[in-house]
Design an enzyme around this catalytic site. Structure first.
Site, PDB file in Angstrom:
ATOM      1  CG  ASP A  81       1.195 -24.025  18.230  1.00 24.25           C
ATOM      2  OD1 ASP A  81       1.800 -25.168  18.331  1.00 24.25           O
ATOM      3  OD2 ASP A  81       1.077 -23.717  17.084  1.00 24.25           O
ATOM      4  CD  GLU A 115       5.874 -26.267  19.310  1.00 24.43           C
ATOM      5  OE1 GLU A 115       5.963 -27.309  18.310  1.00 24.43           O
ATOM      6  OE2 GLU A 115       4.910 -25.628  19.034  1.00 24.43           O
TER       7      GLU A 115
END
Length: 594
Positions: free
Chosen positions: A265, A302
């Site tokens: 993330d 990401e």
């Protein structure tokens, strides 16, 4: 150490003493605070052995409930707790991850690049909201043609319901989802169906409640600031222990839970000025693990940085990750199909920008980003495998971080949604679907939390401030209310309706997605070479491999001269005449064979 014992190891570099505190009486239910001194009056304090200058250890039987203490301080949950049966504030429980009887010995793994991903949130994917209930829906994903199931974060977070990005016990599994054994069962069931599993992991911050790691060691540093406050300590004093906390965690999911990939993330918030960036160190650790695993495993980032170096090899000066999300492709396609131009969509929306995204990945590749107010990104080399970029028309962020969590299907004609799906699934990238989009669900996916009352009120107020403005009224009207994240109704509204796929309009969309995925699997090249695009008044086309996708996203029809041997499939009444002219009604899409 007895056969049933597990070693509990604590990193506490500044401590002079460490103890394991065995909890005498099992608490009932989820705790919303740490146990008090009175509740721990009968606890057994066991000294931990010093292993070296920074580490302590003790062996405890599997199933033991315990807390840890340094220098006689208040006992708190283990930062590396493998199970938190009473929530993030309660005692940890010794868990034997080797006790599970795996049946996936014939699973050889898969290279996830180019495969169809499917992102799901365990709590809303089924009415029950558990990993075991999700197993019962895996055959639907197999029939759809999915190859990789991506789970939004499953580590413990405050309360019962949430997205999972506020996790604090990064080695455990949320009890409301079934705990760590349920995750092992889920992965085993996926592998039995030839499905890979990608876990979404969060290393850029701890959640705002239940984070006790800093009691034991300097996990945070004021040297850098992030949207969540002090940064994870990756380059300050004692950062080696934090870096090991992260890399050990990643290897644990791949080794002990048989995960096939990890989605990392928001890696742009990993603030690290070390000579070797934490992501490069992580990629090296995973490289070292691969021979022992005997199967492919992947790291997917990401990243908001728009830097191809994320997926370049370490030998070439990159970070060595296998793939990264490409938000620019989403933004370009979404803005083109919807006409939205607010917020970070301000530089997107034209067919020229969509063409650049599909051909070159990054729209902001060193060019000016109006939303950021500065030049941004770097160009992607033409010969860089496009499968290293994960693309989507929906995901948890792009749906859930809209004010009302509404899907494109709630606003666009089905033919326009179908056109976006064709671009997504017949292009050169690694495509990802978000739960329910395959049948065109119009149920929202909203932002929901279950914090304590004080923190919950602050979150609700912040959400209201975020969406009070011109864009809100422009999209939803002045009378529309912002869903309250703390309300159980917001969570319930976000659950999938599994009766929808049997309804005619949803069954038609589901059939469309299956057709596209079948075409992708059967005929698209697997080399990740770039696509080419073209556009004209009211139409846009993308050519990749044997197919050209042509869509007319407006209300007007379009006549397009094409070079094609035939019409493969379409959504809408497209016609290809013998002179090579394709007739597309407004709001339709056609797939042609070159």
């Amino acid at each position: 150490m007895m056969a049933s014992d597990r070693e509990i190891r604590l990193w506490a570099p500044l401590a002079k003493r460490a103890d394991a505190v065995v909890v005498p009486a099992t608490p009932r239910g989820r705790l919303d605070r740490p146990l008090s001194a009175e509740e721990l009056s009968g606890a057994q304090w066991l000294p931990m052995a010093r292993l070296d200058d920074e580490h302590w250890a003790i062996a405890l039987p599997a199933g033991t409930d315990y807390l840890l203490s340094v220098d006689g301080g208040d006992p708190r949950p283990d930062p590396r707790s493998a199970r938190q049966p009473y929530g993030v504030h309660g005692p940890s429980r010794v868990f034997d991850e080797t006790a599970f009887s795996w049946t996936d010995g014939e699973w050889g793994g898969l290279d996830v690049l180019g495969e169809v991903f499917y992102e799901l949130h365990v709590g809303t994917f089924t009415p029950q909201g558990t990993l075991d209930a999700a197993i019962d829906r895996l055959d639907h994903l197999v029939n759809l043609g999915v190859r990789v199931v991506e789970l939004m974060p499953v580590v413990p977070f405050p309360g019962e319901r949430g997205w999972g990005y506020d996790g604090v016990s990064l080695y455990a599994v949320h009890e409301a989802y079934g705990g760590p054994e349920a995750l092992q069962r889920f992965v085993d069931a996926c592998h039995a169906r030839r499905l890979g599993v990608c876990l979404d992991v969060v290393y850029n911050h701890f959640g705002p409640a239940g984070n006790y790691a800093s009691v034991f060691a300097p996990y945070l540093t004021g040297r850098h600031q992030t949207p969540w406050g002090d940064a994870i300590n990756l380059d300050d004093a004692h950062s080696d222990g934090v870096r090991a906390f992260i890399t050990d965690n990643a290897c644990r999911w791949l080794r002990d839970f048989h995960a096939d990939a990890l989605r990392l993330d928001a890696v742009h918030e990993l603030r690290d000025d070390s000579p070797v960036h934490i992501l490069a160190e992580l990629s090296r650790r995973v490289d070292d693990l691969r021979p022992a695993l005997g199967r492919p495993v992947s790291l997917v980032a990401e990243s908001d940085r728009n830097q191809p170096s994320t997926v370049l090899s370490r030998d070439d000066g990159g970070l060595g990750l296998d793939a990264q999300w490409a938000d620019d492709v989403h933004h370009a396609l979404h803005a083109y199909l919807t006409g939205e131009r607010f917020g970070y969509y301000v530089d997107f929306g034209s067919p020229e920008v969509l063409g650049k995204a599909l051909e070159h990945v990054f729209v902001h590749d060193g060019s000016w980003s109006t939303f950021r107010g500065r030049p941004w990104g770097a160009p992607v080399p033409d010969d860089l495998d496009r499968r290293r970029f994960v693309v989507f028309t929906q995901n948890h962020d792009q749906v859930g971080n809209r004010g009302r969590g509404d899907r494109p299907d709630a606003r666009l004609e089905p033919g326009i949604v179908a056109g976006g799906a064709a671009i997504l699934l017949l292009g050169p990238f690694t495509p990802m679907l978000f739960q329910g989009q395959e049948w065109g669900t119009t149920r929202p996916f909203q932002f929901f939390t279950d914090h304590d009352p004080d923190l919950g009120r602050a979150v609700t107020a912040g959400r209201l401030r975020e969406f009070q403005g011109h864009e809100w009224s422009q999209i939803y009207g002045t009378d529309a209310a912002v869903p309250d994240p703390q309300s159980p109704a917001t969570f319930t509204a976000s659950k999938l309706d599994w009766d929808e796929p049997s309804r005619p309009e949803h069954a038609r969309m589901l059939s469309w997605y299956r057709t596209l995925i079948d075409l992708r699997r059967a005929e698209l090249p697997g080399d990740g070479s770039p696509a080419t695009t073209a556009h004209g008044p009211g139409w846009f086309s993308m050519t990749y491999g044997p197919f050209t996708v042509v869509l007319a996203p407006g209300t007007a029809s379009a006549d397009v001269a094409v070079r094609a041997s035939g019409l493969v499939t379409g959504f809408g009444q497209a016609e290809l005449d013998t002179s090579g002219v394709l007739y597309l009604p407004g709001g339709s899409v056609a797939v042609l064979r070159n």
